[in-house]
Design an enzyme around this catalytic site. Structure first.
Site, PDB file in Angstrom:
ATOM      1  N   GLU A  84       2.089   1.678   3.849  1.00  0.00           N
ATOM      2  CA  GLU A  84       1.422   2.670   4.998  1.00  0.00           C
ATOM      3  C   GLU A  84       2.299   2.330   6.546  1.00  0.00           C
ATOM      4  O   GLU A  84       2.550   1.255   6.738  1.00  0.00           O
ATOM      5  CB  GLU A  84       0.091   2.137   5.250  1.00  0.00           C
ATOM      6  CG  GLU A  84      -0.665   2.845   6.259  1.00  0.00           C
ATOM      7  CD  GLU A  84      -1.952   2.080   6.754  1.00  0.00           C
ATOM      8  OE1 GLU A  84      -2.558   1.498   5.945  1.00  0.00           O
ATOM      9  OE2 GLU A  84      -2.294   2.352   7.759  1.00  0.00           O
ATOM     10  N   ARG A 140      -3.128  -4.488   0.722  1.00  0.00           N
ATOM     11  CA  ARG A 140      -2.385  -5.586   1.293  1.00  0.00           C
ATOM     12  C   ARG A 140      -2.246  -6.698   0.556  1.00  0.00           C
ATOM     13  O   ARG A 140      -2.156  -7.958   0.633  1.00  0.00           O
ATOM     14  CB  ARG A 140      -3.161  -6.355   2.723  1.00  0.00           C
ATOM     15  CG  ARG A 140      -3.549  -5.116   3.503  1.00  0.00           C
ATOM     16  CD  ARG A 140      -4.168  -5.586   4.811  1.00  0.00           C
ATOM     17  NE  ARG A 140      -4.896  -4.885   5.690  1.00  0.00           N
ATOM     18  CZ  ARG A 140      -5.877  -5.037   6.581  1.00  0.00           C
ATOM     19  NH1 ARG A 140      -6.093  -6.367   7.111  1.00  0.00           N
ATOM     20  NH2 ARG A 140      -6.560  -4.073   7.319  1.00  0.00           N
ATOM     21  N   HIS A 180       0.339  -6.183   8.879  1.00  0.00           N
ATOM     22  CA  HIS A 180      -0.405  -4.872   9.443  1.00  0.00           C
ATOM     23  C   HIS A 180      -0.755  -4.644  10.595  1.00  0.00           C
ATOM     24  O   HIS A 180      -0.854  -3.456  11.106  1.00  0.00           O
ATOM     25  CB  HIS A 180      -2.285  -5.424   8.888  1.00  0.00           C
ATOM     26  CG  HIS A 180      -3.274  -4.425   9.236  1.00  0.00           C
ATOM     27  ND1 HIS A 180      -3.971  -4.390  10.290  1.00  0.00           N
ATOM     28  CD2 HIS A 180      -3.607  -3.355   8.405  1.00  0.00           C
ATOM     29  CE1 HIS A 180      -4.560  -3.444  10.318  1.00  0.00           C
ATOM     30  NE2 HIS A 180      -4.772  -2.681   9.314  1.00  0.00           N
TER      31      HIS A 180
HETATM   32  O1  G3P Z   1      -4.290   2.421   2.837  1.00  0.00           O
HETATM   33  C1  G3P Z   1      -5.440   2.245   3.402  1.00  0.00           C
HETATM   34  C2  G3P Z   1      -5.719   1.163   4.313  1.00  0.00           C
HETATM   35  O2  G3P Z   1      -4.762   0.492   4.468  1.00  0.00           O
HETATM   36  C3  G3P Z   1      -5.864   1.811   5.787  1.00  0.00           C
HETATM   37  O3  G3P Z   1      -6.299   0.925   6.992  1.00  0.00           O
HETATM   38  O4  G3P Z   1      -6.125  -0.577   8.367  1.00  0.00           O
HETATM   39  O5  G3P Z   1      -6.333  -1.397   6.321  1.00  0.00           O
HETATM   40  O6  G3P Z   1      -4.221  -0.586   7.157  1.00  0.00           O
HETATM   41  P1  G3P Z   1      -5.849  -0.479   7.052  1.00  0.00           P
HETATM   42 MG    MG Z   2      -3.185  -0.405   5.421  1.00  0.00          MG
END
Ligand code: G3P
Ligand code: MG
Length: 244
Positions: free
Chosen positions: A110, A9, A50
């Protein structure tokens, strides 16, 4: 090959996650790539945030899917992290692509479509990747493995890697079954054996989200292809020491 550093992020431990503040800092910190999360707005534009809702990281509330981009743009995506970040906006994927294109950074996108399916998300996203000629520098990941298979069917040059948090019985076979070129496991379920097995079979491994120097050092030693971290500066420093 030295382990790559993927800023999760952006440089998200000190900067507001998934904003241009965090991505620009990640580049300064020596990251090789940034990871970002996408949803679709009401007007079907991929936006970078996110959660399914804007509640945690903005001064608004409600589902991202119920906002148009122009409504999302009015929210502050940085105030929650500090007054000095109050002007941070929720970026569109296109804005990030425009910024990243002339940099040497790679990208991990993602797709956050495991709760809401966001019809057409894969097609809309791939069109933008083509427009900015970023296919060779992008990895597509998701907890929604069906979506990764769909991406692969839409464009066989797309590089995909499923995210998972519990050990799977035959990771090589599983990766092949969805035409993925690598796996993104939770770092605590990553073992040296897994790294070896994947590498022996020509697959990449990039564990998430590792912030402790102790675990980072172990993963560097095992030779994972990349670490996904909120602390790219720390990872870059540690990698330098390890390479001496
Ligand atoms: O790319 C790995 C990670 O981003 C996965 O979990 O919830 O942080 O998006 P999250
Ligand atoms: Mg992620």
């Amino acid at each position: 090959m030295a382990t790559k550093i993927i800023a999760h992020r952006g440089a998200s431990s000190k900067y507001p996650e998934n904003t241009m503040f965090a991505y620009k800092q990640a580049l300064k910190d020596g990251a090789d790539a940034i990871e970002l999360d996408i949803h679709l707005s009401r007007d079907k534009i991929p936006v970078v945030i996110h959660d399914e809702t804007v509640d945690r990281t903005t001064d608004g509330y409600g589902f991202v899917k119920d906002y148009s981009v122009s409504e999302l743009k009015k929210l502050s995506a940085g105030h929650w992290k500090g007054w000095k970040f109050r002007k941070a906006e929720i970026p569109t994927l296109e804005e990030v692509l425009e910024w990243i294109q002339p940099t040497p950074l790679h990208l991990v996108i993602e797709l956050k479509n495991n709760l809401f399916p966001y019809k057409g998300m894969e097609e809309i996203m791939l069109e933008l990747i083509d427009k900015y000629r970023m296919m060779e520098r992008t990895i597509f990941s998701s907890f929604n493995h069906d979506s990764l298979l769909k991406i692969k069917r839409l464009n066989h040059n797309a590089e995909t890697a499923p995210l998972y948090s519990k050990p799977i019985p035959d990771p090589v076979r599983y990766a092949r079954s969805i035409s993925a070129s690598g796996l993104h496991p939770y770092y605590r379920i990553t073992t040296e054996q897994l790294v070896r097995t994947l590498h022996k079979n020509g697959l990449k491994i990039r564990p998430y989200t590792v912030n402790s120097p102790h675990f980072m050092a172990i993963l560097f030693r095992w030779g994972v292809d990349a670490v996904i971290t909120d602390e790219p500066a720390q990872a870059a420093k540690l990698r330098k020491i390890k390479m001496k």
